[in-house]
Design a protein around this motif. Sequence first.
Motif: not given
Length: 695
Positions: A456-458, A464-466, A686-687
């Motif tokens: 999940y954290v991954d 967030r990086r995206a 989706g993001y």
Amino acid sequence: MSVQEGRRDCYCTLLLSDSYLPGCLVLAHSLRDAGTTKELVVLVTPDTVSPQATAELQTVYDHVIPVDRVRNSRPDNLQLMNRTDLHSTFTKIHLWKLTQYRRIVYLDADVVAYRAPEELFDLPHDFSAAPDIGWPDLFNTGVMVLTPNMGDYYALTAMAERNISFDGADQGLLNIHFRNNWNRISFTYNVTPSGHYQYVPAYRHFQSSINMVHFIGSDKPWFQGRYASFGGGPFDEMTGRWWAVYDRHYRGASNEANVPNGSTFGFVQKLTKGEGDSINGSQTPSSSWDASRNPPPKDAAGEAVNLPGSVYAMSQDTSQFGSHGRYSPPPAPIFPWEANRPKASRVFADDPPHVPHTPYMPPTPRVTQEESQVEPYVEEEERPEPSEPSTPTGQNRPYPAPRTWSESSVTETSSIDLKSEPTTPTTPTMHVSSSDPWTSFSRTNAWDDVPEIERYVDALQRYRRARSAKSPGTITIPSPGETGRQKPGHKLTDFPSEVERPSLPVTPAPIRRPKFWGGGGPGIDDADDDNPLPAAEGVPSQNEWVCSHGHLWTPGDCLCELANFLLHEKDPAAQLQKLARQQSEVLLQKLGSGDRDSSDLPPRPLPFGSEELTSPTYESHTARVLSPQPVKGNEGSSALRGMSDYDSPPRSPTQSVMTESTLIHEPSYGGPGLAYEKGEDFPTHGYQTLPTELD
Ligand SMILES: O=c1ccn([C@@H]2O[C@H](COP(=O)(O)OP(=O)(O)O[C@H]3O[C@H](CO)[C@@H](O)[C@H](O)[C@H]3O)[C@@H](O)[C@H]2O)c(=O)[nH]1
Ligand SMILES: [Mn+2]
């Protein structure tokens, strides 16, 4: 009694039940008190009116006329106005049969006359009435001026037999029968006060011209009691007028002289709310006192004795307060631990420890399998030696444990029988160096081993990086210090160790980080370039902050850190070369696509001594180790292609560093923007939505 051409006029009312008797009597008295010259007549239904009530009526009415009750056999419509008690008001149609009277002014039993409206008898119309406030196109049947005749009587009887009435009562029937053939008389003949709607200005304007008041609705004054309306509004004032008539004729012994002969004293009062008790009290002098006229009697018991009161006794129960079966049993346990709930105990700060034979132990680190593999970082001689068990003293009490340790988490170095401390699960149970008990303190959370949380954290971080990578093709180079760790740190507790990043005696002034591509884009440290802070006095110059290999040391930038890590890998050289290659490939790839040349690159030579190292298992991989390049899509992660080994789950050190997972495959798609390759781990959602635990 007025006789005109042999036919008389009369005021007439109706009594269908004893409960309305006070109304009938007050109405008659109000007319008589107003000096009427007309006959007073009341229709009674003997099957529902008691002889006693009839006798009361006879004391004030000139004629009590028994009539058959005309009942609505289908009183459905009565329920529409919540007045099923009006099932027999069809009885009013007997009025038209009283042809011995020339004209009748009919008044409901809930009417009180302010004056005797004798002029109504002189109206030229056969039928007159006042508007109903509920629907003013209709007339209210509480006050009617009618001319008895058998034609109307038969017509009305026929309708009543068929239950023709829109309200189930007489008003619905009579309004159908007379339709528009009724003469409207002033509202002042049938003022219908309401506690819900009061037109105060109109009341103030017309109140002196009020002739009669009609208490429509189910709340009659004698049903409510004299204390129900005590305000100063129109409704209260009119209600007070009704009570004034009542009091004049039925309240107290002092009025006995006014009670007509034959009255059964007390009967009316018992039918009037709140008055039955006072009439019992009327036998005493105090109740005969008329406060409006005389001072209180000297020998009176006083009013306070009539006030309601409650006496509460003190509890005599000597048993201790508590459940003890007196109250409902505790609820059934819901959670498993409730069944084996430990008994609560109290610990005081200054008490000696409960386990005198237990040696002092600082917090026990929870060493996971993964972290035990990090151990090689620490030189053997630096490893803290277990200290001799020390006897606990007041000054040397156990550390407050920051968390609880499970028995299975204690490493084999523990020499303590855990069972000797059954009551203090938070007490540390391991020997650690007394000099620095935190040396071996592990920095993990209990949930770090739960793969679902990890995933999940991954996924969250990738998301967030995206989001932070706004421009396509932006490449963020992870610092070697970051890559040098066991795995990319997304745990809160994944701080670099002292060895990984030795602390500096003085924090150097912020430095301007070398820019690879000019202005720092997203993902690149873009500190405030325009306002570099002045260097602190006495701090060594930036040039002096170099590592042993002469590299400028900025946090996370020195490859020595990486090397330090790699030296502890099974195949450090291969790993290092691979990383170095990747980094230069990244830069070259980027630079090749732009106008820049390699002079833009900051000098980053390989760590000293590592140049010659080659992996025996590492074949030539120029074609296989590809620099990351942005592919496909304008949004998404700026993470490097080919860095998947950093993102892959931590591997065991016994595993070969060159497993398939560490090989970096050439992406099949070379177009612009991001693309996810076959077998590549990518968020299935989706993001726009946050990842769920199932991701
Ligand atoms: O238990 C009862 C019920 C009624 N009545 C007589 O019937 C009349 C009508 O009942 P009431 O409670 O006064 O009705 P209202 O609240 O005034 O209701 C309206 O609606 C009634 C049904 O249509 C009409 O009769 C009324 O005139 C009209 O004002 C009373 O005045 C009494 O004369 C009784 O004697 N005993
Ligand atoms: Mn009425």
